[in-house]
Design a protein around this motif. Structure first.
Motif, PDB file in Angstrom:
ATOM      1  N   GLN A   1       0.835  -1.204   0.000  1.00 55.07           N
ATOM      2  CA  GLN A   1       0.000   0.000   0.000  1.00 55.07           C
ATOM      3  C   GLN A   1       0.870   1.254   0.000  1.00 55.07           C
ATOM      4  N   LYS A   2       1.899   1.258   0.800  1.00 54.47           N
ATOM      5  CA  LYS A   2       2.802   2.400   0.884  1.00 54.47           C
ATOM      6  C   LYS A   2       3.480   2.633  -0.463  1.00 54.47           C
TER       7      LYS A   2
ATOM      8  N   SER B   1       2.364   1.709  -3.409  1.00 54.09           N
ATOM      9  CA  SER B   1       1.345   2.146  -4.352  1.00 54.09           C
ATOM     10  C   SER B   1       1.035   3.621  -4.181  1.00 54.09           C
ATOM     11  N   GLU B   2       0.956   4.080  -2.934  1.00 55.48           N
ATOM     12  CA  GLU B   2       0.652   5.491  -2.656  1.00 55.48           C
ATOM     13  C   GLU B   2       1.805   6.390  -3.157  1.00 55.48           C
ATOM     14  N   GLU B   3       3.043   5.928  -2.990  1.00 51.13           N
ATOM     15  CA  GLU B   3       4.212   6.710  -3.440  1.00 51.13           C
ATOM     16  C   GLU B   3       4.233   6.824  -4.954  1.00 51.13           C
ATOM     17  N   LYS B   4       3.787   5.804  -5.671  1.00 54.73           N
ATOM     18  CA  LYS B   4       3.762   5.843  -7.134  1.00 54.73           C
ATOM     19  C   LYS B   4       2.703   6.817  -7.627  1.00 54.73           C
ATOM     20  N   LEU B   5       1.610   6.973  -6.884  1.00 53.60           N
ATOM     21  CA  LEU B   5       0.548   7.891  -7.280  1.00 53.60           C
ATOM     22  C   LEU B   5       0.956   9.348  -7.079  1.00 53.60           C
ATOM     23  N   HIS B   6       1.808   9.634  -6.185  1.00 58.30           N
ATOM     24  CA  HIS B   6       2.207  11.024  -5.899  1.00 58.30           C
ATOM     25  C   HIS B   6       3.346  11.402  -6.685  1.00 58.30           C
TER      26      HIS B   6
END
Length: 152
Positions: free
Chosen positions: A144-145, A147-152
């Motif tokens: 999850q972490k 995935s969130e870093e790739k979105l930002h």
């Protein structure tokens, strides 16, 4: 054939004695273990002097006893129990009731050990499941972490 001491055939009987090294090879036990068994009286050796050296010679009966001892140990009998059984089991002096008592006692010990092993198995299974679940949760958090870093 007659093998009494008075017969002519008696002298032809050959008892093959083994030194401790040979007995060790045949049984798979160390020399120290064999000396310990001899000290406990589980097996006997004939002592032979050769100059300043002392040799212990074992008969085929010692080999047979060691096989019995190994079998008994694999069944959960202690060395002291094995000594008692070897010394008395085949004799008429041990009544059947005593033999049954020994067997029943060992069966109770085995049942207790089985119960203890089941408890250990359950504990380890629970522990393994907990560790596995923690690992899954950790991997999910890392995913999850990431995935969130790739979105930002």
């Amino acid at each position: 054939m007659d093998y009494t001491p008075q017969s002519r055939e008696f002298d032809k009987i050959e008892v093959v004695l083994m030194l401790i090294g040979e007995l060790s090879k045949r049984t798979g036990l160390s020399k120290d273990t064999l000396r310990f068994y001899e000290k406990l009286g589980l097996i006997t050796a004939q002592v032979r002097q050769a100059g300043t050296r002392t040799y212990m010679e074992f008969s085929p009966e010692a080999l047979e006893r060691i096989v019995m001892i190994k079998q008994g140990k694999s069944l959960g009998f202690t060395l002291n129990e094995m000594k008692y059984l070897i010394d008395t089991w085949g004799s008429v002096s041990m009544p059947t009731s005593e033999k049954l008592k020994i067997i029943d006692s060992k069966l109770e010990e085995i049942a207790t050990k089985i119960q203890q092993l089941k408890e250990i198995q359950q504990y380890l299974t629970t522990k393994r499941n907990t560790v596995t679940q923690n690992q899954i949760e950790q991997l999910n958090q890392e995913y999850q972490k990431s995935s969130e870093e790739k979105l930002h």
